[in-house]
Motif scaffolding. Structure first.
Motif, mmCIF file in Angstrom:
data_model
loop_
_atom_site.group_PDB
_atom_site.id
_atom_site.type_symbol
_atom_site.label_atom_id
_atom_site.label_comp_id
_atom_site.label_asym_id
_atom_site.label_seq_id
_atom_site.Cartn_x
_atom_site.Cartn_y
_atom_site.Cartn_z
ATOM 1 N N TRP A 31 0.801 -1.227 0.000
ATOM 2 C CA TRP A 31 0.000 0.000 0.000
ATOM 3 C C TRP A 31 0.833 1.275 0.000
ATOM 4 N N PRO A 32 1.798 1.442 0.905
ATOM 5 C CA PRO A 32 2.503 2.738 0.937
ATOM 6 C C PRO A 32 3.236 3.075 -0.358
ATOM 7 N N ILE A 33 3.640 2.067 -1.116
ATOM 8 C CA ILE A 33 4.374 2.337 -2.357
ATOM 9 C C ILE A 33 3.459 2.290 -3.577
ATOM 10 N N LEU A 34 2.150 2.072 -3.346
ATOM 11 C CA LEU A 34 1.158 2.073 -4.430
ATOM 12 C C LEU A 34 1.477 1.019 -5.495
ATOM 13 N N ALA A 56 3.061 11.513 -5.646
ATOM 14 C CA ALA A 56 3.930 12.509 -5.017
ATOM 15 C C ALA A 56 3.556 12.715 -3.548
ATOM 16 N N PHE A 57 2.271 12.636 -3.252
ATOM 17 C CA PHE A 57 1.826 12.773 -1.861
ATOM 18 C C PHE A 57 2.183 11.532 -1.053
ATOM 19 N N TRP A 58 1.874 10.348 -1.570
ATOM 20 C CA TRP A 58 2.107 9.119 -0.815
ATOM 21 C C TRP A 58 3.587 8.892 -0.552
ATOM 22 N N TRP A 74 -2.683 0.533 9.603
ATOM 23 C CA TRP A 74 -1.819 -0.262 8.732
ATOM 24 C C TRP A 74 -1.337 -1.553 9.386
ATOM 25 N N VAL A 75 -0.745 -1.452 10.571
ATOM 26 C CA VAL A 75 -0.107 -2.607 11.216
ATOM 27 C C VAL A 75 -1.069 -3.760 11.470
ATOM 28 N N PRO A 76 -2.328 -3.530 11.910
ATOM 29 C CA PRO A 76 -3.203 -4.682 12.180
ATOM 30 C C PRO A 76 -3.394 -5.617 10.998
ATOM 31 N N TRP A 77 -3.221 -5.120 9.772
ATOM 32 C CA TRP A 77 -3.394 -5.994 8.613
ATOM 33 C C TRP A 77 -2.259 -6.994 8.455
ATOM 34 N N PHE A 78 -1.188 -6.805 9.217
ATOM 35 C CA PHE A 78 -0.082 -7.765 9.189
ATOM 36 C C PHE A 78 -0.292 -8.908 10.181
ATOM 37 N N VAL A 79 -1.310 -8.823 11.010
ATOM 38 C CA VAL A 79 -1.538 -9.843 12.035
ATOM 39 C C VAL A 79 -1.764 -11.190 11.357
ATOM 40 N N PRO A 80 -1.098 -12.244 11.838
ATOM 41 C CA PRO A 80 -1.238 -13.564 11.191
ATOM 42 C C PRO A 80 -2.674 -14.057 11.109
ATOM 43 N N ALA A 81 -3.547 -13.571 12.005
ATOM 44 C CA ALA A 81 -4.935 -14.030 11.978
ATOM 45 C C ALA A 81 -5.601 -13.730 10.644
ATOM 46 N N PHE A 82 -5.139 -12.662 9.957
ATOM 47 C CA PHE A 82 -5.719 -12.352 8.662
ATOM 48 C C PHE A 82 -5.225 -13.299 7.574
ATOM 49 N N GLY A 83 -4.044 -13.900 7.820
ATOM 50 C CA GLY A 83 -3.535 -14.909 6.894
ATOM 51 C C GLY A 83 -3.519 -14.436 5.454
ATOM 52 N N LEU A 141 -6.041 -1.942 -1.807
ATOM 53 C CA LEU A 141 -5.397 -0.680 -1.476
ATOM 54 C C LEU A 141 -6.340 0.285 -0.772
ATOM 55 N N PHE A 142 -7.628 0.296 -1.157
ATOM 56 C CA PHE A 142 -8.523 1.288 -0.563
ATOM 57 C C PHE A 142 -8.800 1.017 0.917
#
Length: 530
Positions: free
Chosen positions: A358-361, A392-394, A427-436, A442-443
């Protein structure tokens, strides 16, 4: 950054600031321009979002779910089974019973966001403009709130307007404000909650200072009522009632305000600052943010609770007053089904991406695409709504966030810490292994956008520097070297112009404008964008 006015009277120069001004410095500058500037930026955002809002006259991406569900909420109070033909949403006759099939429909998100979409459908009927009206309005109001909260945090109307401008011309904020999806509502309610908490921080610190100066600094210190945390709890409840991802911000903001309370008491030299914050303020904070939020969340289900027919809604009590209690077992079972759905959602999608993308689009989402024959002067024409942020913003925000991490570590600047926390909570919660291997897009990053804009605005303020800086001896205010400010302002202004130009270049891809295929392809910078 807050500007310190020069003091001419020698007696005034030696007088230390009051505790109240120390804990919560007043915002410098004109209060009138503090509103005029943000309103002008908001007007620009509103024009961009409402211009050609009904284009395309089609069901775009997940509008096929949320526009229908919103229409069903208006008619039944709960989400009904799908409309037989999505194109029938383009009619204005909502009373046509033939468009509905079966009974209650299982949905994966709470109803608050769909109720907000329904307001537009009630006002303007089941048309593209109708179901996109509220996203556009909410996206516009988000810019105004961001301008004001950035002004309060930086002490600068100019920086506040810069933050709002960045949100106004971000591609992802623009697209999600012009389609009937839920993420722009999540962003709005989280930003509104954050604004309430920042305002509460200033007001409560002033009240704490007043009471301490009156002799209330002994022991745990005085109790201070945080009134603005109650509307913050309502806003967080509405965020959760739109998408469950709002709960990440409930946890993050809850920790944040307790740290703010402890820091305020320590700065006021209360005898036991940490014990006072935990014993006097942590409990009320929990009630304001969590309990109030929970009641707000529950209230969003009123149609399902009080009206029979919704998905999983069993027997409905004849006494209306008993229905909330009688509905709880069914509602809990329904929520377990929703949780199971989200936990097991791993269906491959062509435009799915992962949080590190996401951060790098790396992988935007094509919301809509067509190649209308003869619509341009070229042999092949393209029209698209591409859900992508303004690069340019991201990419500038990434640098700003790294800078703010360092600022917080070295200087413990509360603004840097709050902004970084707001970004990480989305952002960080989407890295939780529970999401697998859960399907993600991106949205989903839309709630992070205001904090990215705040990060850039604060970093630009640090680059420019204050008009005056304190004398190391604490006696007066010394001018900051003019060359440094001129250079910093030039770099900041140039960056904002680059963002504006970048948005203008991508605008045709964001707003379904007709382009020759070669011009469309020139804007597809990476293969992963197709």
């Amino acid at each position: 950054m807050t500007e310190i006015e020069p003091v001419k009277d020698p007696a005034e120069r030696r007088r230390p600031p009051s505790l109240r001004d120390w804990l919560a410095p007043p915002i410098p500058g004109s209060a009138l321009w503090g509103w005029i500037g943000p309103l002008l930026v908001t007007a620009l955002a509103g024009f961009l979002r409402f211009d050609r809002l009904a284009v395309p006259r089609a069901v775009v991406f997940d509008e096929t779910y949320y526009a229908k569900d919103a229409l069903a909420l208006l008619r039944f109070g709960w989400e009904h089974n799908a409309v037989k033909d999505a194109d029938k949403l383009l009619i204005a006759n909502k009373s046509d019973v033939d468009i509905w099939t079966g009974g209650g429909s299982f949905v994966a998100h709470p109803p608050a966001g769909k109720w907000m979409i329904a307001i537009g459908e009630q006002l303007f009927n089941a048309t593209p403009f109708g179901w996109r009206f509220m996203p556009a309005l909410i996206g516009t109001l988000s810019v105004l709130i961001l301008c004001r909260v950035a002004r309060r945090m930086t002490g600068s109307t100019l920086l506040g307007c810069a933050a709002g401008l960045l949100l106004a011309v971000d591609g992802l904020a623009f697209v999600t404000s012009r389609t009937a999806l839920l993420d722009v509502f999540v962003m709005f309610w989280i930003l509104a909650a954050f604004a309430c908490l920042v305002l509460d921080r200033d007001l409560s610190r002033r009240e704490l200072a007043r009471r301490v100066e009156e002799g209330g600094g002994a022991g745990l210190g005085p109790f201070v009522m945080h009134w603005w945390r109650i509307p913050a709890g309502v806003c967080l409840g509405m965020a959760c009632a739109t998408k469950w991802t709002g709960i990440f911000y409930v946890a993050a903001f809850g920790i944040m305000v307790v740290l703010w309370d402890a820091g305020a008491r320590k700065a006021a030299r209360v005898q036991s600052p940490y014990s006072g914050a935990l014993m006097l303020e942590a409990g009320p904070a929990f009630v304001s943010l969590v309990v109030v939020g929970a009641f707000t969340y529950l209230a969003s289900w009123w149609g399902w609770i009080f009206k029979p027919g919704g998905w999983g809604r069993g027997e409905v009590a004849g006494n209306v007053l008993l229905r909330p209690l009688e509905a709880m077992p069914d509602l809990l079972k329904y929520h377990k089904e929703i949780l199971d759905f989200h936990s097991g959602l791993s269906t491959h999608h062509n435009y799915q991406s992962w949080p590190w993308d996401w951060p790098i689009l790396r992988r935007p989402v094509a919301f809509w695409y067509s190649e209308p024959p003869g619509a341009c002067d070229a042999a092949r024409c393209s029209r698209e709504i591409l859900g992508i942020g303004t690069p340019a913003f991201w990419w500038g925000a990434l640098i700003a966030l790294v800078v703010l991490v360092g600022v917080w570590l070295l200087r413990r600047d509360w603004r840097a810490g709050a902004i970084v926390l707001g970004f990480l909570a989305g952002w960080v919660p989407w890295f939780v292994p529970a999401f697998g291997d859960r399907t993600m897009f991106l949205f989903y990053a839309t709630p992070m956008l205001p904090f990215m804009a705040l990060a850039v605005a604060l970093a630009l303020g640090m680059l420019i520097g204050p008009a005056r800086s304190p004398d190391p001896a604490g006696r007066s205010a010394l001018p900051v070297p003019g060359n440094r400010r001129v250079l910093g302002a030039a770099v900041a202004g140039a960056y904002l112009l680059v963002v504006l130009a970048n948005f203008a270049y991508f605008y045709p891809l964001l707003a379904a404008k007709v382009l020759p295929y070669d011009d469309w392809h020139a804007r597809i910078w990476f293969d992963s964008w197709v």
